[in-house]
Design an enzyme around this catalytic site. Structure first.
Site, PDB file in Angstrom:
ATOM      1  CB  THR A   5     -25.584 -53.508 -35.255  1.00  0.00           C
ATOM      2  OG1 THR A   5     -26.289 -52.753 -34.274  1.00  0.00           O
ATOM      3  CG2 THR A   5     -24.174 -52.973 -35.391  1.00  0.00           C
TER       4      THR A   5
ATOM      5  CE  LYS B 240     -27.630 -56.955 -33.161  1.00  0.00           C
ATOM      6  NZ  LYS B 240     -27.982 -55.812 -32.313  1.00  0.00           N
TER       7      LYS B 240
ATOM      8  CG  HIS C 295     -19.917 -45.579 -32.353  1.00  0.00           C
ATOM      9  ND1 HIS C 295     -20.028 -46.887 -32.722  1.00  0.00           N
ATOM     10  CD2 HIS C 295     -18.852 -45.505 -31.534  1.00  0.00           C
ATOM     11  CE1 HIS C 295     -19.080 -47.597 -32.135  1.00  0.00           C
ATOM     12  NE2 HIS C 295     -18.348 -46.780 -31.406  1.00  0.00           N
TER      13      HIS C 295
ATOM     14  CE  LYS D  63     -33.997 -49.396 -37.427  1.00  0.00           C
ATOM     15  NZ  LYS D  63     -32.645 -49.850 -37.618  1.00  0.00           N
ATOM     16  NE  ARG D  64     -33.537 -44.934 -27.527  1.00  0.00           N
ATOM     17  CZ  ARG D  64     -32.964 -44.474 -26.421  1.00  0.00           C
ATOM     18  NH1 ARG D  64     -32.177 -45.250 -25.709  1.00  0.00           N
ATOM     19  NH2 ARG D  64     -33.187 -43.256 -25.986  1.00  0.00           N
TER      20      ARG D  64
ATOM     21  CE  LYS E 285     -31.744 -45.013 -34.440  1.00  0.00           C
ATOM     22  NZ  LYS E 285     -30.686 -45.911 -34.952  1.00  0.00           N
TER      23      LYS E 285
END
Ligand code: 26W
Length: 815
Positions: free
Chosen positions: A653, A657, A357, A545-546, A551
């Site tokens: 992911t 969504k 992952h 998100k984290r 990111k």
């Protein structure tokens, strides 16, 4: 199985009965938490019946079972999801109404099961939903952490971590199987003897910990298959050392008990960052050993021959965290079942499958050899032997090629490389999006790909569209069903039919109204939690998100500052009002991530309190991001931010969504964004920034010069300078200097490693383009519908079907 259909009256009676039998209360004097428990337990009773039949049937069939081993299961709440999956939502609503219970209110009482950090844990949860819905026997195995991921509080803009004691008021959804413990052994010494030509292994002076299974039923949508999520809790074998206790050494007597039980106390909060902690290693072996022992126990109880294990069981390991399962199965096969090495290895490598992952080097697990030797001496022996045999094979293929052998060895430089152990010990290795799987083959595992080309496959991630659309956005779900029927709920590809309606203005308006309503609800939540008033007619632009540098929440913030400057500097600058929503937890030890959270708050304070910009910009940070909060934010989102540095986000992911709920994505060509773009067409997604290849080239050639960009781009320079000139924090002008330095000058040979400055210009451009298109509702909502219509591929139903075809080979059950 014959099942009586449940009626509203049955539900009402069950609730009243539960209140009496559980709490000795009646409706009139029950508290809200008691009401929640009574309704939830009434529902659970119904599930228990189906669970019992499902197990009986599965035993009779003796079919192949999947065991999904994962350190994390980010389940969120169970109650509402179970109601939806059992098609009891409407009836429960009526029953509660008639009893004067506010169902929505009591739903909020359930704590999230936050037994995961982020993507990997939530993926495991989505898979469980799809497995049960598709009628596949697939079970989760993990740890029953007493404390899930920490609760995040924000104090003066800074993150503070609080314990998440989610079990404090009990857990309606679990069944403790106290009578089915497994014993897990740590430490001690290994003695080997030969008896009648067979190796006999003794482990002596070990510390033994009892693993207690807590089983949670996993209910599929309209499915009679109820699977099991088995979470292991650690208990001391002796409740108290009575010897010590008798001598008055109370503290010592308790210490031993606590040492054992600390194993399942708390989830490590590091995401994509490996710490190499001793207790984490203990957690890993604890749950893996208990799981494999119980898998084999069940397998043998059904009368199976151990040689057929791989025909009746497949063990999937969610990243490398459960990798010790491989030597553990070898140990059991050799030491307990008496098999020879070759035989045992053959069975093991036909039983395990591994999903990777992440490619971030700091997230790849390596354990010091010495640590494993001490804590798990027999397991160390076995890993050592696996490595020896593997290296010998390499030597035969590449004699004297020390370089290749050194690079590929499972044990090297005093460390055990868990990913390598997984690749060698599994029959299947996969990445979680096309790009990611290519990177595995061409880059980080290229040497392994050369010798095992067939092992490497791709299975792009997916999410359960039932939880994240049907349940989280019921009005949108209704609009869809009205147009294309409800087949999409169990066959996500049917969403495609919605494309015929993309120009339909009544559908467009309906979706707009639903979005507006969801935004109003979120606006109320925001006001209540943060005291910030946001306008539901503004664009809701979400980045949840984290918190991690790759990111690039920082890129988002710099762009917000840029827009703010535009509004300040140019009275004629027009844009559609935009509300930027953030939610993110940072690992407690990740200093820079925490500083970015502070920056978001400081920028929010400055902008939200500036009346000169006419509320055109708002910035909101919602604390304590978790599954149930995502379920509120996603349906209220217009723009989904998926802006990781290309090549770094394995899949993502959240992107799926949002798409499912009709948000448009602003994203880089990274992870599954690439496949989303392929699905919707480049007109229906806002792509910007460098490609993974371009980034890899800059990194390889070492020729990226952010300082030059800083000098050249005056608007960007203005924003960066504002980080350090007191513009944001006049009282403490230096708080963000570190962020500035990292981007402009760098340190330790590393400048702006996530290419924030390089992508800034194209990011501003694409945001302006999205703003432009939002002004044209026909265009915008057409794109939105096209996104929903093409989200079918990103359902975890498709992902699980694909795993089943390529890896698991389970039979589908319909009773
Ligand atoms: C050992 C510390 C540690 C903890 C967690 C290392 C690595 C992890 C996870 C692998 C991080 C993670 O959750 N990865 C995410 O997995 C998702 C599901 O496949 C992907 O969608 C995300 O892109 C990926 O970051």
């Amino acid at each position: 199985m014959l099942k009586k259909e449940i009626q509203v009256e049955d539900i009402k009676n069950a609730i009243e009965l539960k209140l009496q039998t559980l709490f000795g209360r009646t409706l009139k004097n029950a508290s809200k938490p008691q009401l929640y428990k009574a309704v939830a337990t009434a529902l659970r009773d119904d599930i228990m019946k189906t669970w019992a039949y499902s197990k009986e049937k599965s035993l009779e069939e003796n079919g192949k079972q999947l065991y999904y081993l994962s350190m994390e299961f980010l389940m969120g709440r169970f109650f509402h999801n179970n109601l939806t999956n059992l098609i009891l939502e409407e009836k429960a609503e009526i029953a509660c109404n008639e009893l004067g219970i506010d169902l929505e209110e009591i739903r909020e009482i359930e704590p999230d099961a936050g037994l995961g950090n982020g993507g990997l844990g939530r993926l495991a949860a989505c898979f469980l939903d799809s497995l049960a819905t598709l009628g596949l026997s697939g079970h989760g195995n993990g740890i029953r952490y007493e404390y899930g991921l920490f609760k995040q509080k924000i104090l003066d803009g800074y993150q503070v971590e609080m314990p998440d004691s989610w079990l404090e008021d009990g857990n309606v959804w679990e069944v403790a199987k106290l009578e089915e413990p497994e014993m897990v052994y740590f430490g001690g010494i290994v003695e080997k003897t030969m008896e009648n030509g067979k190796l006999v292994v003794w482990q002596k002076n070990c510390q033994c910990v009892k693993a207690i299974p807590y089983d949670v039923p996993i209910v599929g949508y309209k499915s009679d298959v109820v699977n099991t999520l088995r979470l292991w809790g650690a208990r001391a074998i002796k409740p108290l050392d009575m010897g010590l206790f008798g001598k008055g050494q109370y503290v010592d007597a308790l210490a031993e008990k606590e040492l054992a039980e600390v194993i399942s106390k708390v989830l490590y909060p590091e995401d994509n960052h490996e710490e190499g902690k001793y207790l984490r290693l203990k957690q890993q072996y604890f749950f893996v050993s208990a799981s494999i022992q119980s898998i084999i126990r069940k397998f043998k109880n059904a009368g199976n021959d151990i040689h057929d294990l791989h025909e009746k069981a497949v063990i999937h390991i969610n990243d490398t965290h459960p990798a010790l399962g491989i030597p553990e199965l070898m140990r059991i096969l050799i030491d307990q079942e008496g098999l020879g090495w070759e035989e045992a290895w053959d069975i093991t490598t036909k039983t395990f499958a591994y999903t990777n992952h992440t490619t971030l080097p700091e997230a790849l697990e390596k354990w010091p050899e010495e640590l494993i030797k001490q804590l798990l001496p027999r397991i160390y022996d076995i890993i050592h032997e696996i490595n020896e045999r593997f290296c010998r094979k390499l030597w035969d293929a590449h004699p004297y090629d020390w370089d290749t052998i050194g690079k590929m060895a499972i044990i090297s430089h005093g460390e055990i490389h868990m990913a390598k152990l997984c690749i060698v010990g599994s029959f299947s290795v996969n990445g979680v999006a096309k790009l990611h799987s290519e990177i595995l083959k061409k880059d980080i595992f290229r040497d392994f790909y050369k010798i095992y080309p067939k092992k490497f496959i791709n299975v792009t991630n997916g999410v359960t569209h039932r939880r994240f659309l049907l349940r989280a956005n019921p009005d949108l779900a209704k609009s869809i069903t009205k147009r294309i029927g409800d087949g999409w709920v169990t066959d996500s590809f049917q969403l495609k039919k919605l494309e015929d309606f993309c120009q339909d203005t009544t559908l467009q308006e309906e979706i707009y109204k639903t979005r507006k309503h969801n935004k109003e609800e979120l606006a109320k939540y925001i006001l209540n939690k943060t005291n910030i008033k946001v306008d539901p007619t503004s664009i809701f632009d979400t980045h949840i998100k984290r918190l991690h540098e790759y990111k690039r929440q920082l890129l988002n913030v710099l762009h917000i500052m840029y827009l703010y400057n535009k509004l300040l500097d140019n009275p004629n600058y027009t844009m559609h009002p935009r509300t930027f929503v953030f939610a993110a937890k940072a690992a407690p030890g990740y200093h820079k991530a925490k500083l970015i959270i502070k920056l978001i708050h400081s920028v929010a304070d400055k902008i939200n309190n500036d009346s000169t910009i006419n509320d055109q910009l708002k910035v909101v940070f919602l604390e304590n991001y978790r599954v149930s909060l995502a379920e509120k934010i996603i349906p209220a989102t217009d723009i989904s931010k998926q802006i990781s540095t290309a090549g770094k986000e394995a899949s993502g992911t959240g992107n799926m969504k949002f798409m499912l709920n009709g948000a448009l994505t602003i994203g880089t060509l990274d992870g599954a964004n690439i496949e989303i773009k392929e699905a919707v067409g480049s007109d229906n997604i806002f792509i910007f920034g460098l490609t993974a290849e371009e980034i890899a080239n800059y990194t390889k050639e070492n020729n990226y010069n952010p300082y030059e960009i800083y000098q050249r781009d005056s608007e960007l320079k203005q924003v960066l300078d504002q980080l350090i000139n007191g513009f944001i924090e006049p009282e403490h002008p230096d708080v963000f200097r570190e962020l500035y330095n990292d981007l402009v000058y760098g340190h330790g040979g590393c400048i702006d490693q996530y290419f924030v400055l390089k992508d800034f210009e194209s990011y501003c451009y694409i945001n302006a383009k999205a703003d432009e298109i939002y002004k044209n509702p026909k265009k915008w909502w057409r794109k939105s519908i096209i996104n929903i219509a093409n989200a079918g591929y990103f359902s975890s139903d498709r992902t699980v079907e694909e795993y089943n075809e390529k890896v698991w080979n389970l039979k589908k059950y319909t009773f």
